[in-house]
Write an enzyme that holds these catalytic residues in place. Sequence first.
Site, PDB file in Angstrom:
ATOM      1  CE  LYS A   1      83.343  18.793  53.146  1.00 42.65           C
ATOM      2  NZ  LYS A   1      84.066  19.531  52.095  1.00 42.65           N
TER       3      LYS A   1
ATOM      4  CG  ASP B   1      78.565   5.326  48.042  1.00 36.14           C
ATOM      5  OD1 ASP B   1      77.770   4.389  48.280  1.00 36.14           O
ATOM      6  OD2 ASP B   1      78.608   5.908  46.951  1.00 36.14           O
TER       7      ASP B   1
ATOM      8  CE  LYS C   1      89.030  22.916  50.778  1.00 36.02           C
ATOM      9  NZ  LYS C   1      87.923  22.321  50.016  1.00 36.02           N
TER      10      LYS C   1
ATOM     11  NE  ARG D   1      83.886  31.197  50.714  1.00 33.95           N
ATOM     12  CZ  ARG D   1      82.671  30.715  51.020  1.00 33.95           C
ATOM     13  NH1 ARG D   1      81.607  31.116  50.343  1.00 33.95           N
ATOM     14  NH2 ARG D   1      82.529  29.825  51.990  1.00 33.95           N
TER      15      ARG D   1
ATOM     16  CG  ASP E   1      87.251  19.112  51.218  1.00 34.53           C
ATOM     17  OD1 ASP E   1      86.744  18.214  51.907  1.00 34.53           O
ATOM     18  OD2 ASP E   1      86.865  20.285  51.236  1.00 34.53           O
TER      19      ASP E   1
ATOM     20  CB  THR F   1      82.956  25.138  59.410  1.00 29.06           C
ATOM     21  OG1 THR F   1      83.391  24.925  58.064  1.00 29.06           O
ATOM     22  CG2 THR F   1      83.969  24.566  60.359  1.00 29.06           C
TER      23      THR F   1
HETATM   24  O1  C5P Z   1      86.138  29.926  51.477  1.00 30.21           O
HETATM   25  P1  C5P Z   1      86.123  29.167  52.764  1.00 30.21           P
HETATM   26  O2  C5P Z   1      87.285  29.461  53.670  1.00 30.21           O
HETATM   27  O3  C5P Z   1      84.801  29.239  53.486  1.00 30.21           O
HETATM   28  O4  C5P Z   1      86.325  27.656  52.284  1.00 30.21           O
HETATM   29  C1  C5P Z   1      86.257  26.576  53.142  1.00 30.21           C
HETATM   30  C2  C5P Z   1      86.553  25.328  52.360  1.00 30.21           C
HETATM   31  O5  C5P Z   1      86.627  24.253  53.290  1.00 30.21           O
HETATM   32  C3  C5P Z   1      85.515  24.958  51.318  1.00 30.21           C
HETATM   33  O6  C5P Z   1      86.220  24.425  50.202  1.00 30.21           O
HETATM   34  C4  C5P Z   1      84.697  23.867  51.956  1.00 30.21           C
HETATM   35  O7  C5P Z   1      84.262  22.908  51.022  1.00 30.21           O
HETATM   36  C5  C5P Z   1      85.693  23.244  52.913  1.00 30.21           C
HETATM   37  N1  C5P Z   1      85.182  22.629  54.118  1.00 30.21           N
HETATM   38  C6  C5P Z   1      84.403  23.289  55.039  1.00 30.21           C
HETATM   39  N2  C5P Z   1      83.946  22.649  56.154  1.00 30.21           N
HETATM   40  C7  C5P Z   1      84.271  21.379  56.373  1.00 30.21           C
HETATM   41  C8  C5P Z   1      85.098  20.709  55.463  1.00 30.21           C
HETATM   42  C9  C5P Z   1      85.542  21.371  54.333  1.00 30.21           C
HETATM   43  O8  C5P Z   1      84.124  24.489  54.866  1.00 30.21           O
HETATM   44  N3  C5P Z   1      83.884  20.760  57.479  1.00 30.21           N
END
Ligand code: C5P
Length: 231
Positions: A66, A69, A37, A204, A64, A128
Amino acid sequence: MNTADARDRLVLVLDMDALPDALALAERLTPWFGTAKVGLELFAAAGHAAYGALHDLGLQVFADMKLHDIPTTVERAARVHGRNGVDFLNLHAAGGVEMLQAGVRGLREGASQGGHSNPIALGVTVLTSESTTDAFAQRLVWAHEAGCDGVVCAAAEVTQAHDAKLRTMVPGIRLAGQDRDDQARAATPDVAIANGADWLVIGRAVTKADDPESAAASVHESVNNALRAHS
Ligand code: C5P
Protein backbone atom coordinates in the site's frame (compact mmCIF):
# COMPACT_ATOMS: atom_id res chain seq x y z
CA MET A 1 -13.31 -24.82 -15.43
CA ASN A 2 -10.98 -27.17 -13.61
CA THR A 3 -9.50 -27.01 -10.12
CA ALA A 4 -6.37 -25.20 -11.37
CA ASP A 5 -8.58 -22.22 -12.17
CA ALA A 6 -9.66 -21.75 -8.55
CA ARG A 7 -6.05 -22.01 -7.33
CA ASP A 8 -5.04 -19.27 -9.78
CA ARG A 9 -7.66 -16.97 -8.21
CA LEU A 10 -6.75 -17.55 -4.56
CA VAL A 11 -4.25 -15.45 -2.63
CA LEU A 12 -3.17 -16.65 0.82
CA VAL A 13 -2.62 -13.95 3.46
CA LEU A 14 0.57 -14.57 5.44
CA ASP A 15 0.05 -11.98 8.20
CA MET A 16 2.72 -13.40 10.53
CA ASP A 17 5.80 -12.05 12.27
CA ALA A 18 8.33 -14.77 11.37
CA LEU A 19 9.29 -16.15 7.96
CA PRO A 20 9.66 -19.81 9.05
CA ASP A 21 6.07 -19.79 10.41
CA ALA A 22 4.78 -18.15 7.23
CA LEU A 23 6.58 -20.68 5.03
CA ALA A 24 5.28 -23.60 7.09
CA LEU A 25 1.69 -22.39 6.65
CA ALA A 26 2.21 -21.62 2.96
CA GLU A 27 3.60 -25.10 2.36
CA ARG A 28 0.55 -26.72 4.00
CA LEU A 29 -1.85 -24.66 1.88
CA THR A 30 -0.17 -24.65 -1.57
CA PRO A 31 -2.63 -27.24 -2.97
CA TRP A 32 -5.35 -24.54 -2.83
CA PHE A 33 -3.46 -21.27 -3.31
CA GLY A 34 -1.40 -20.05 -6.27
CA THR A 35 -0.27 -16.77 -4.69
CA ALA A 36 0.94 -15.70 -1.24
CA LYS A 37 0.43 -12.20 0.14
CA VAL A 38 3.32 -10.59 2.01
CA GLY A 39 1.89 -7.73 4.04
CA LEU A 40 3.40 -5.13 6.32
CA GLU A 41 3.91 -7.54 9.24
CA LEU A 42 5.81 -10.26 7.37
CA PHE A 43 7.76 -7.70 5.35
CA ALA A 44 8.81 -6.00 8.59
CA ALA A 45 10.05 -9.36 9.85
CA ALA A 46 11.68 -10.81 6.74
CA GLY A 47 11.97 -8.20 3.97
CA HIS A 48 12.49 -9.32 0.41
CA ALA A 49 13.86 -12.70 1.54
CA ALA A 50 10.20 -13.72 1.79
CA TYR A 51 9.75 -13.34 -1.98
CA GLY A 52 12.41 -15.85 -3.02
CA ALA A 53 11.39 -18.34 -0.34
CA LEU A 54 7.74 -18.23 -1.49
CA HIS A 55 8.74 -18.51 -5.15
CA ASP A 56 10.72 -21.62 -4.18
CA LEU A 57 7.42 -23.13 -2.94
CA GLY A 58 5.94 -22.51 -6.39
CA LEU A 59 3.82 -19.55 -5.26
CA GLN A 60 3.47 -16.15 -6.88
CA VAL A 61 4.04 -13.21 -4.55
CA PHE A 62 1.74 -10.27 -3.88
CA ALA A 63 3.51 -7.51 -1.93
CA ASP A 64 0.68 -5.74 -0.07
CA MET A 65 2.71 -2.62 0.71
CA LYS A 66 0.00 0.00 0.00
CA LEU A 67 2.75 2.46 -0.97
CA HIS A 68 1.68 6.06 -0.24
CA ASP A 69 4.29 8.83 -0.19
CA ILE A 70 5.65 11.53 -2.48
CA PRO A 71 5.90 10.28 -6.10
CA THR A 72 9.70 9.99 -6.13
CA THR A 73 9.80 7.88 -2.97
CA VAL A 74 7.04 5.58 -4.21
CA GLU A 75 8.77 5.19 -7.59
CA ARG A 76 12.07 4.27 -5.99
CA ALA A 77 10.51 1.80 -3.53
CA ALA A 78 8.39 0.20 -6.27
CA ARG A 79 11.50 -0.17 -8.42
CA VAL A 80 13.21 -2.21 -5.69
CA HIS A 81 10.14 -4.42 -5.23
CA GLY A 82 10.09 -4.96 -9.01
CA ARG A 83 13.79 -5.75 -9.14
CA ASN A 84 13.29 -8.29 -6.35
CA GLY A 85 10.77 -10.21 -8.42
CA VAL A 86 7.41 -9.44 -6.91
CA ASP A 87 4.48 -10.59 -9.08
CA PHE A 88 1.88 -8.11 -7.70
CA LEU A 89 2.43 -4.80 -5.89
CA ASN A 90 -0.13 -2.32 -4.63
CA LEU A 91 0.03 1.45 -4.25
CA HIS A 92 -2.53 3.47 -2.32
CA ALA A 93 -4.74 5.33 -4.80
CA ALA A 94 -5.33 8.03 -2.18
CA GLY A 95 -1.86 9.24 -3.22
CA GLY A 96 -3.27 10.59 -6.50
CA VAL A 97 -2.58 10.03 -10.16
CA GLU A 98 0.98 11.36 -10.25
CA MET A 99 2.06 9.14 -7.36
CA LEU A 100 0.38 6.10 -8.93
CA GLN A 101 2.04 6.78 -12.29
CA ALA A 102 5.43 7.01 -10.58
CA GLY A 103 4.83 3.73 -8.75
CA VAL A 104 3.75 1.88 -11.89
CA ARG A 105 6.78 3.21 -13.77
CA GLY A 106 9.18 2.24 -10.98
CA LEU A 107 7.70 -1.24 -10.64
CA ARG A 108 7.97 -1.99 -14.37
CA GLU A 109 11.50 -0.59 -14.64
CA GLY A 110 12.63 -2.59 -11.63
CA ALA A 111 11.16 -5.83 -12.99
CA SER A 112 12.91 -5.23 -16.30
CA GLN A 113 16.23 -4.52 -14.57
CA GLY A 114 15.85 -7.75 -12.58
CA GLY A 115 14.93 -9.79 -15.68
CA HIS A 116 11.42 -10.56 -14.39
CA SER A 117 8.23 -10.65 -16.42
CA ASN A 118 5.87 -7.69 -16.06
CA PRO A 119 4.35 -7.57 -12.54
CA ILE A 120 0.78 -6.47 -11.88
CA ALA A 121 0.34 -2.99 -10.38
CA LEU A 122 -2.79 -2.55 -8.26
CA GLY A 123 -4.26 0.66 -6.84
CA VAL A 124 -5.83 0.32 -3.38
CA THR A 125 -9.20 2.11 -3.54
CA VAL A 126 -10.94 2.02 -0.14
CA LEU A 127 -9.94 -0.45 2.59
CA THR A 128 -12.53 -3.17 3.13
CA SER A 129 -12.39 -2.31 6.85
CA GLU A 130 -13.88 1.13 6.06
CA SER A 131 -17.65 1.38 5.75
CA THR A 132 -17.72 4.66 3.78
CA THR A 133 -16.85 4.40 0.09
CA ASP A 134 -17.19 8.06 -0.96
CA ALA A 135 -13.59 8.14 -2.20
CA PHE A 136 -13.96 5.04 -4.40
CA ALA A 137 -15.00 6.62 -7.72
CA GLN A 138 -12.21 9.23 -7.75
CA ARG A 139 -9.55 6.68 -6.79
CA LEU A 140 -10.76 4.32 -9.51
CA VAL A 141 -10.34 7.09 -12.10
CA TRP A 142 -6.83 7.84 -10.82
CA ALA A 143 -5.84 4.15 -10.94
CA HIS A 144 -7.08 3.94 -14.52
CA GLU A 145 -5.39 7.17 -15.63
CA ALA A 146 -2.10 6.16 -14.02
CA GLY A 147 -1.94 2.88 -15.96
CA CYS A 148 -2.53 0.48 -13.05
CA ASP A 149 -3.42 -3.04 -14.20
CA GLY A 150 -6.11 -3.31 -11.56
CA VAL A 151 -7.41 -2.26 -8.17
CA VAL A 152 -7.90 -3.71 -4.71
CA CYS A 153 -11.58 -3.27 -3.87
CA ALA A 154 -14.53 -4.87 -2.09
CA ALA A 155 -16.68 -7.48 -3.86
CA ALA A 156 -19.50 -4.93 -4.25
CA GLU A 157 -17.24 -2.65 -6.34
CA VAL A 158 -15.90 -5.22 -8.81
CA THR A 159 -18.36 -4.34 -11.59
CA GLN A 160 -17.45 -0.65 -11.51
CA ALA A 161 -13.76 -1.54 -11.70
CA HIS A 162 -14.31 -3.86 -14.67
CA ASP A 163 -16.31 -1.13 -16.41
CA ALA A 164 -13.14 0.96 -16.08
CA LYS A 165 -11.18 -1.95 -17.68
CA LEU A 166 -9.32 -2.70 -14.44
CA ARG A 167 -8.74 -6.13 -12.92
CA THR A 168 -9.78 -6.74 -9.31
CA MET A 169 -8.14 -8.16 -6.19
CA VAL A 170 -10.79 -8.58 -3.47
CA PRO A 171 -10.04 -8.86 0.29
CA GLY A 172 -12.56 -9.14 3.11
CA ILE A 173 -13.60 -12.67 2.13
CA ARG A 174 -15.46 -14.80 4.69
CA LEU A 175 -17.29 -18.11 4.44
CA ALA A 176 -21.01 -17.89 5.30
CA GLY A 177 -21.47 -17.58 9.07
CA GLN A 178 -17.82 -16.73 9.81
CA ASP A 179 -16.79 -13.79 12.02
CA ARG A 180 -16.09 -10.63 9.95
CA ASP A 181 -13.43 -9.43 12.43
CA ASP A 182 -12.54 -5.83 11.46
CA GLN A 183 -13.86 -6.10 7.87
CA ALA A 184 -16.86 -3.82 7.23
CA ARG A 185 -17.47 -4.76 3.57
CA ALA A 186 -17.04 -8.54 3.61
CA ALA A 187 -18.37 -11.04 1.05
CA THR A 188 -18.43 -14.79 0.55
CA PRO A 189 -16.13 -16.32 -2.11
CA ASP A 190 -19.03 -17.26 -4.40
CA VAL A 191 -20.50 -13.73 -4.33
CA ALA A 192 -17.10 -12.21 -5.12
CA ILE A 193 -16.62 -14.60 -8.06
CA ALA A 194 -20.19 -14.07 -9.26
CA ASN A 195 -19.44 -10.33 -9.32
CA GLY A 196 -16.41 -11.08 -11.52
CA ALA A 197 -13.49 -10.79 -9.08
CA ASP A 198 -10.17 -11.86 -10.63
CA TRP A 199 -8.37 -12.72 -7.37
CA LEU A 200 -9.64 -13.29 -3.82
CA VAL A 201 -7.47 -12.44 -0.81
CA ILE A 202 -8.07 -15.10 1.83
CA GLY A 203 -6.86 -14.42 5.37
CA ARG A 204 -8.42 -15.29 8.68
CA ALA A 205 -11.24 -17.25 6.98
CA VAL A 206 -8.56 -19.94 6.51
CA THR A 207 -5.54 -19.03 8.62
CA LYS A 208 -7.50 -18.75 11.90
CA ALA A 209 -9.74 -21.75 11.22
CA ASP A 210 -9.45 -24.75 13.54
CA ASP A 211 -8.60 -26.81 10.47
CA PRO A 212 -6.95 -24.53 7.86
CA GLU A 213 -6.69 -27.29 5.22
CA SER A 214 -10.39 -28.03 5.46
CA ALA A 215 -11.30 -24.29 5.33
CA ALA A 216 -8.99 -23.86 2.32
CA ALA A 217 -10.66 -26.78 0.57
CA SER A 218 -14.10 -25.23 1.25
CA VAL A 219 -13.07 -21.87 -0.19
CA HIS A 220 -11.48 -23.57 -3.19
CA GLU A 221 -14.58 -25.67 -3.87
CA SER A 222 -16.86 -22.66 -3.50
CA VAL A 223 -14.75 -20.68 -6.00
CA ASN A 224 -14.69 -23.58 -8.45
CA ASN A 225 -18.46 -23.98 -8.26
CA ALA A 226 -18.97 -20.25 -8.76
CA LEU A 227 -16.54 -20.22 -11.72
CA ARG A 228 -18.48 -23.09 -13.33
CA ALA A 229 -21.81 -21.36 -12.69
CA HIS A 230 -20.64 -18.08 -14.18
CA SER A 231 -18.48 -19.32 -17.09
O1 C5P B 1 -7.88 -11.84 7.56
P1 C5P B 1 -8.50 -11.04 6.46
O2 C5P B 1 -9.12 -11.88 5.37
O3 C5P B 1 -9.43 -9.97 6.95
O4 C5P B 1 -7.25 -10.32 5.78
C1 C5P B 1 -7.37 -9.38 4.77
C2 C5P B 1 -6.00 -8.97 4.34
O5 C5P B 1 -6.14 -8.12 3.21
C3 C5P B 1 -5.19 -8.21 5.38
O6 C5P B 1 -3.84 -8.63 5.25
C4 C5P B 1 -5.31 -6.76 4.97
O7 C5P B 1 -4.13 -6.03 5.25
C5 C5P B 1 -5.51 -6.87 3.48
N1 C5P B 1 -6.27 -5.83 2.82
C6 C5P B 1 -7.55 -5.48 3.17
N2 C5P B 1 -8.21 -4.48 2.51
C7 C5P B 1 -7.62 -3.85 1.50
C8 C5P B 1 -6.33 -4.22 1.11
C9 C5P B 1 -5.67 -5.23 1.79
O8 C5P B 1 -8.13 -6.09 4.09
N3 C5P B 1 -8.27 -2.92 0.81
